[in-house]
Design a protein around this motif. Sequence first.
Motif: not given
Length: 312
Positions: A223, A225, A250-251
């Motif tokens: 993940r 960000v 933004r991920t």
Amino acid sequence: MIEVSGLVKSYGGRRVLDGLSFTAAPGRVTAFLGPNGAGKSTTLRMVLGLGTPDAGHALVHGVRYAELRDPLRTVGALLDASACHPARSPRAHLSWLARTHRIPHARVTEVLDLVGLGPAARRPVRGFSLGMRQRLGIAVALLGDPETLLLDEPMNGLDPEGIQWLRGLLRALADEGRTVLVSSHLMREMAVTADHVLVIGRGRVLADGGLAAFLDTDLPPVRLVTPRLDELAGALREEGGRVTYDSAPRTATVTGLPSTRIGDIAARNAWSVHELTPLRPSLEDAYMRLTAEAVEYRATAPTTRQETLAHA
């Protein structure tokens, strides 16, 4: 130590155990997992001498259960929370069990308090909830202060406080060097309680190893960000990574690159990163993938009223 070697058992022409072999060692909590019908309860019954295998053997401390001189002091077991006469009280039930093994009466009081049944010690079991019956079953298993424990679905019916208490108890018993084998379908609890995983399906071992190794993957998704997502995504794709944008701003999820490499690429370009987390699978995820082909009793999705009308 529990040793199961080449166990074979059939009922009515259906093979329930098919050459099952494993070892449950002292000093750890072993989660005994598998779909309904996998053979878990049959295996525990074989270990306790409650059934005769067609082939193979099950040993506790190197001998068959029937050969143990003091079974309650060696093996504590919970297979059925309702295994107590409904008219008897917890104290009466434990007291006669204690007399069979010359266990001091003080131990009865001790285990009743330990499992939280002290205030209900003289009440008939017929009025107990499932959770209270489970606590009584755990008290029976602990009565002889055994070195080995076999527990079949011990968390069923327990409230959150009871589950948390049992989690700590199992961990403490294993830390004392005892063998703890727990069958359960509560994956989240096993994930935070067990340190060894034994998974069976259709009477065979599918996985047998440490929890960390069972959950580990060579290259888990990551993940990511970052406020510089577009620029970093382009650089990661050039390195062979696959970037999937998430709904959150933004991920993204990155596959094909380790988190260390992603961090190095961002640092090389002076791009700020707010989160970089390897997404390792949960015990439930790993279990479901492993047993997908071993599920014998598979339910179908429910049909909605609209679907029923559409097919009418």
